[in-house]
Each structure stands twice: as structure tokens, then as C-alpha cells.
Write an enzyme that holds these catalytic residues in place. Sequence first.
Site, PDB file in Angstrom:
ATOM      1  N   HIS A  46     -44.108  27.678  10.271  1.00 49.24           N
ATOM      2  CA  HIS A  46     -44.148  26.433   9.907  1.00 49.24           C
ATOM      3  C   HIS A  46     -43.993  25.715  11.291  1.00 49.24           C
ATOM      4  CE1 HIS A  46     -44.057  22.447   7.861  1.00 49.24           C
ATOM      5  NE2 HIS A  46     -43.072  22.357   8.539  1.00 49.24           N
ATOM      6  N   GLU A  68     -48.829  30.502   5.955  1.00 45.83           N
ATOM      7  CA  GLU A  68     -47.620  29.714   5.429  1.00 45.83           C
ATOM      8  C   GLU A  68     -47.867  29.302   3.763  1.00 45.83           C
ATOM      9  OE1 GLU A  68     -46.677  26.140   7.852  1.00 45.83           O
ATOM     10  OE2 GLU A  68     -46.397  25.271   5.644  1.00 45.83           O
ATOM     11  N   ASN A 408     -44.349  59.419  23.569  1.00 44.69           N
ATOM     12  CA  ASN A 408     -44.205  60.888  23.729  1.00 44.69           C
ATOM     13  C   ASN A 408     -43.524  61.541  22.828  1.00 44.69           C
ATOM     14  OD1 ASN A 408     -45.191  62.486  25.982  1.00 44.69           O
ATOM     15  ND2 ASN A 408     -43.125  63.102  26.157  1.00 44.69           N
TER      16      ASN A 408
END
Lengths: 673, 159
Positions: A46, A68, A408
Site C-alpha cells: 500500500h 494489493e 556452492n
Amino acid sequence: MEMNQYLDMFIEESKEHLQAINDHLLLLEKEPSNIATVNEIFRSAHTLKGMSATMGFEDMANLTHEMENVLDQVRNGKLVVQTNMMDLIFQCVDILESMVVSIVNGGNGQHDVSSVIKHLRAIVSGESNDQGEQTGEQELLTLPVSELALDEFERSVIKQSIESGFTVFSVKTMVRDDCVLKAARAYMVFDSLESCGEIIKSIPTVDELEEEKFDKTFEVFLITKKQKSEIEKVVLGVSEIETVFIEEISLKETNSGQTLQEIHTSEQPSQVLASGEDVEHKNTTFKKSSTGKTIRVDIERLDILMNLFSELVIDRGRLEELSKESGNGALIEAVEHMSRISGDLQNIILNMRMVPIEQVFNRFPRMVRDLAKELNKKMDLVIEGAETELDRTVIDEIGDPLVHILRNSLDHGLESLEERVKTGKSETGTVLLKAYHSGNHVFIEIKDDGKGINREKVLKKALEKGVINEQQAQILTDKEVYDLLFTSGFSTAEKVSDISGRGVGLDVVKTKIESLGGMVSVDSTPGKGTTFLIQLPLTLSIISAMLVQIEGEKYAVPLSSIIETAVFKREQIMRAHQQDVIDFRGRIVPLVSLRNIFHIPLQDDHEKSEISVVIVRKGDKMAGLVVDSFIGQQEIVLKSLGKYLVNVFAISGATILGNGQVALIIDCNTLIK
Amino acid sequence: MEQELKGILNELKVIVFRLQNEDYGVEVNQVKSIERLEQITRVPKTPKFVKGVINLRGVVTPIIDLRGRLELEESPYTEDTRIIIVAVEDLEIGLIVDAANDVIDVPSSLIEPAPKVVGGVKATYLRGVAKLENRLLILLNLNKVLNLEEIQQLEELEG
């Protein structure tokens, strides 16, 4: 455009809100029924919508508006969180992030959002139903409102604890009206409760408590063996606490709902299921109270401040020297006083530049989620010590190496789903990312519970690449074998994947970390997992160092790598393996002659009967640097040698001494073999 | 094209300095200051022509001997020896020269491409030569002289 002056602020705040949305989305994915999280996301979206509309970034405003709408449906219970919805919202966040990046780079933040918006609308109109919705809805209906506060996992923990003879209390604490540092009080309550037992949950969350995002009360679920009265005493021992209200939780299958409902008295449900209005109101009050306490300062200004202060430190050194030479008592006293004050000032300035490593860690949960999907693995990222603070310069640089190591671990460290099940591990792999302070250093640990490093594989590869020879392969310890991973051009992945193993390997990580004055090491237990340990200095700008002299030249040795300074008789020098060594407290320590290493021209030729040695260490290895004399300990300002002189052997930088001369700083790590 | 045009229209302001009895010039906008020789801190294990670093108003600045860099014979420093601080791209470096004494305007029309070797200096390091009334001015190509890659190659050669 007159909005320009607000642009920086807009960018900063957008980034913060996007990060918040990301964090809460990840939370929501774990506990889809937690409406409080949805509220948080809604609020951020918002705010973003409002800000972007004001600034004229239409696409951004449109997208957040549609997001929203979906979130609104969720928090009103009309929609239930499902995977495809989560993916879509994550996608939205990505687009929003790319918009912000575009704006940062001077663009207008435009992006084609029509297809995403179409999907979002489809969700709102309920077109994409699947089974997830039904089960979710049922859950919502059957669970009493208050139980939303406890998720499945926490309830099972409570149940188990009760079965094994513990008592579970709900401790509701109310701070006094006039309490100034609510967060601090909350922390103290936490601390004291933790001495009694284990805290499994708090409402609001610990983070919110720390940020003072609560009104007057907060609730903690505590597993303990202590009596109710004891706990009451402990909590009331903290000052500025109004009352404490303790209830035992007896989570029985039959009446769980009732019991919980009893405990959650009137204000509890309203907190969990607070209407948007209410929450927003609270948020504004919180913001108001915080504006007075912090200000945003441009990083550049802090850098300038730091540079100016560095100059001051140099002058301070000069003044100290001059005052001692003059022998004027009053002057010495005044200078000493000034030194103390500037010492305090230095601490404050350095502290101001400290940022929680959270900034770097923040982006990892999202990265791990995406990677997990890509690699078709299940994994949890556990983050500890995100509040650990590091100098901003280090923070800026440490991100990439961490990403590399983390990828990794996820890619090579953790096994595939089938492999994990076969070896009797849980499907979900865990990667622990932990930061902590220790002495003058910050440590970052990346630990996975994967298959560990295969010694044979590494050796085979190293032989192939000609990094080592057969003989060496026989005698290397496990640790030394693992360290081979950091040699350049080394990658153990048999299959080159998109995620890691792009030829540039851990050697780049190592170089980067060492350039920051840190160290990295790896340890592994086959079948159990691998741990990478990174050690970093707290700050890069001002360090304590020992000044030493060799012939006419002065060098600085960072105090952090010095164990001791000592004077030895010449007869004490022994020879082993064509190397001068000394016996230092029962350990054989090789001597390194700085005069030879640095080709320092001889000035006087006569051999002294005693030698001065600075004993330095790197990990558990030691070396003795032979010097002519010790000048003393001093705070020095690190300066780089500039881009023209790069990779100078055994020199990590320079500093300016009190008399204006430049002294080089010795990089002990490269001198210890 | 634009640069050429500018070259024709404008005069070049250069700082003149001496090296082994020849006059050399560098563009004035690449020069930050001219300093007297002061105590230089030697940096070990660097190419021979790198003399070390100095503290230039709080900035640690590398110093090279221009004679050595241009592969001329090095000579002892005298009262006239100067350090010319130049800034090329983001490098700031001091060049040790025999003497620095003049700022002159050189009409661009007088600048000619350099022959292969002038005064013992290879043409790659030169921008050109300007024939003035009574002397020859050798214009240096600082970007080439201070090229890092080339220095790294030199370092490797010296091992």
C-alpha cells in the site's frame, strides 16, 4: 522535475519496502494461515503504491494496486494462499525490484505489467482454483480464531513438552505507561525468562518487539520446569513492568480450542486479526515516535567525516611525538587529554559506520528459495546473528563472496532429494548462515548438512590440474586437501551447472576476502556436511599496529596478527630444513628476515648479539619476523598504495606516520607458509 | 575528428621538463602539481623504476623515475630534481625529472608525429615532437607511459 529532491528518499524507501515484502512473503509461505503477515505485506504494498503514484511511476503504481487487491482478498479470508499465488506475487516483487533498479539508473521505471496484472486479476476473480484452496478454507473454518497465533509446529512442540513433564506457560507482560525504553524492557523480560526455560514463541515477534512495534503488552510462550510463582517473580524483577499475567497451557486434543481461547483474552485476537485501519494507525504512531530518534545521513558524508578524522589521527600522532620531545609537562598532559578524547571520538565514528550484516543476509532467503526450485532440492536456510555489525566498507564487499559460497553449498554441498532419502537424511537440507563477533573480528559461518567434501575427488582433480604431485597427495592432511578448493582454476563439480562452477571458483572468493584483511577456511565431515568459516576485521580504516624498524625503514605490523614480541640471543637460533628457527614456548617457529625479504639495503654491518622478533600467526601457524627494533604500538590509518602499485608482495597498504613519512603495512598472511 | 579539429584551432599548453639534456612536454591539464624531491618510502619488490611512495598532502602517491621508465640511464638526483604529479584517468602518480622550469604554448600545427626513436625514447611513449624556434620539444604520451598492463609485463620479465 521538482520531485527530484524526493527521488533518493523514494528509492531508499522502496528498497526497504520491497525487502519487507520479500521477507514476509517467505514467512507467509511457511505459515500460510498467518493473517498478521499478510497484513504486513499489504501495508508495504500500500505504501509503495502511494509513493510510486506520487512520484509518477504509473506502472509501478498499477502493479502494486493489483497486488494489493489480491492481498486484500487474502486477509479478508476470501482467498487462501497457494503456491501459484505465491509464485505470482514473488514475480511481481521481482518486477518491482527491476523497476526500482531502472529508476536508480535514471530510467522511468517502465515495465510491461499487463500479463502479470491479468494473472493477478484472474486470482482475484477466483478463476484459478485448485485443491489447495479447499483444504485451506477448511482449516480456517475449523480453527478457532485465537489458534492462528500458534502454528502446527509450535503446537506439537507444546504437546511434546507437556508429555515429557514440562509445563508450558503463556506469560503476558504489560509495561508501565511511562516506560521509556519499551524494547529494552521487553528484552530484559526475555532475558530473564530465558534463564528459566525456553521461549518458543512471542506475540508480536521478537523483531517487532526490538523495533518497539507493540503497544503495552506482549505475550511469550515459555516451556519450563519452574513454578508459576517463580516466573512471576522473575518477570516482576524487571523494572517498569506494570503487571504480569501467567496462564498454564494444557493443550489437550479435546479442548485445545477452549483453553487457548481462555488464555487469549480480548485484545489478543484483535492484534492478530486487526483490521487494516487499526494496524495502520499503530504503524503511524510507531513512525512518529521513531522520527525523533534517528536521522538518515548520506553515506558519503560519513566517509568524509571518517577521512577528516583520519587526518586528525595522523596529527595526533605527530603531536604526541612533539610533546614528548619537548618534555613540557603541561603540554604533554594537554596532548594526552586530547588523545583520550579523540580516542572516544574514533570509537563513535567507527560505530556510526557499523551496519548490521542483515543488509547482506536479507537477500539470501529469497535466493535460496529460487535456487531450491531450480535445482529441485528442498532446503531451509537458517540465519543466525543477522544483527552482528560490521564496517560499511566490509559489508559492501562481502556480499558477492557470500553468494558464491552459499550457492556452492546449495549446489554441490547438498545432495539431491533421492540421495538424501537413500542415506537416511530428511528430504530437506539445511544451510546455516551464522555471524558472530569474537575479539576484533567478525566470523561468518556457512554450514550445510550435505554430503561433505570427497577427499579422493579433490585429490584426483588436483592431480589432474597439476596443482600437487602424487607424493604430496599421500601426505596431505584432510584439512590441507580441502584447502586445495581455494586454488585457482579448481572446481569439483563434475557437471558444470548454471548456479556455480563457472570456472571462476572459490579462489576468487578467497582473494576477495583476503583483500578485505580476512581469512576463509573450510572444514568437512564426509556424509555429515561442510562448513565454511570466514573471518573478517571489524573495520578497515583505522587499526592498531606495531611499528618496527629495519635499518632506515619503518614498517607497521597489524596488532591483530601479532602474538608477542620477543628478544632472542643469537645462539638460540637453530637450523632446520635450511631455515632459521627458534624455540618459542616449546614450539618451533620459523624465522623470516624482513631485511632479506624486502631487500633492505644494509647500513651498519656489525651483527648484534640479540635479535628482535615479532611473533605473528595465521590460523595455527606461526612465524617470527626478525626486525632491528620495536618502535611502539600506534593507531594507524590504513591507506591504499593506489591503483598503480597493485599486488605488491607482502604489503597490504601504507600509513602516514606522525612525522609525515609513509610507512608500509606488512601483510603477515603472505609471509607465513 | 573533433579532437583533430580542436588541435588545429587551438594551441597546446604544455609543461616543459628536462631529461638527459632533452626537453620534454606533458599537457598542462594532466599535471596536478610540481613538487620538490622529498623523502620517498621505498616499496620492496616493485620494478626498478618505481622509487616508492610519498605522502602528498595526506594521499599516498607512488613515485616513478621517468628516466628509468623510459629506459634511459638513471642519474643521481640534484637540487634541480623535481617530481611532477600527473593525473591520468584515475591514476595519480609522481614522475621524477631532472628539472621542470617552463610552461609554454605550442601551436598544434607545429606538432609532428614522432620518429621511431627520439633521444633514446621509443616512439610508443610519444605523442609527437614539436619544432620550436631554437629547440625540439618531445611530447609524451602519458597514457602509454603509465600503462599498467605494460608495467605488469615488465614485472614478469624482471621476475
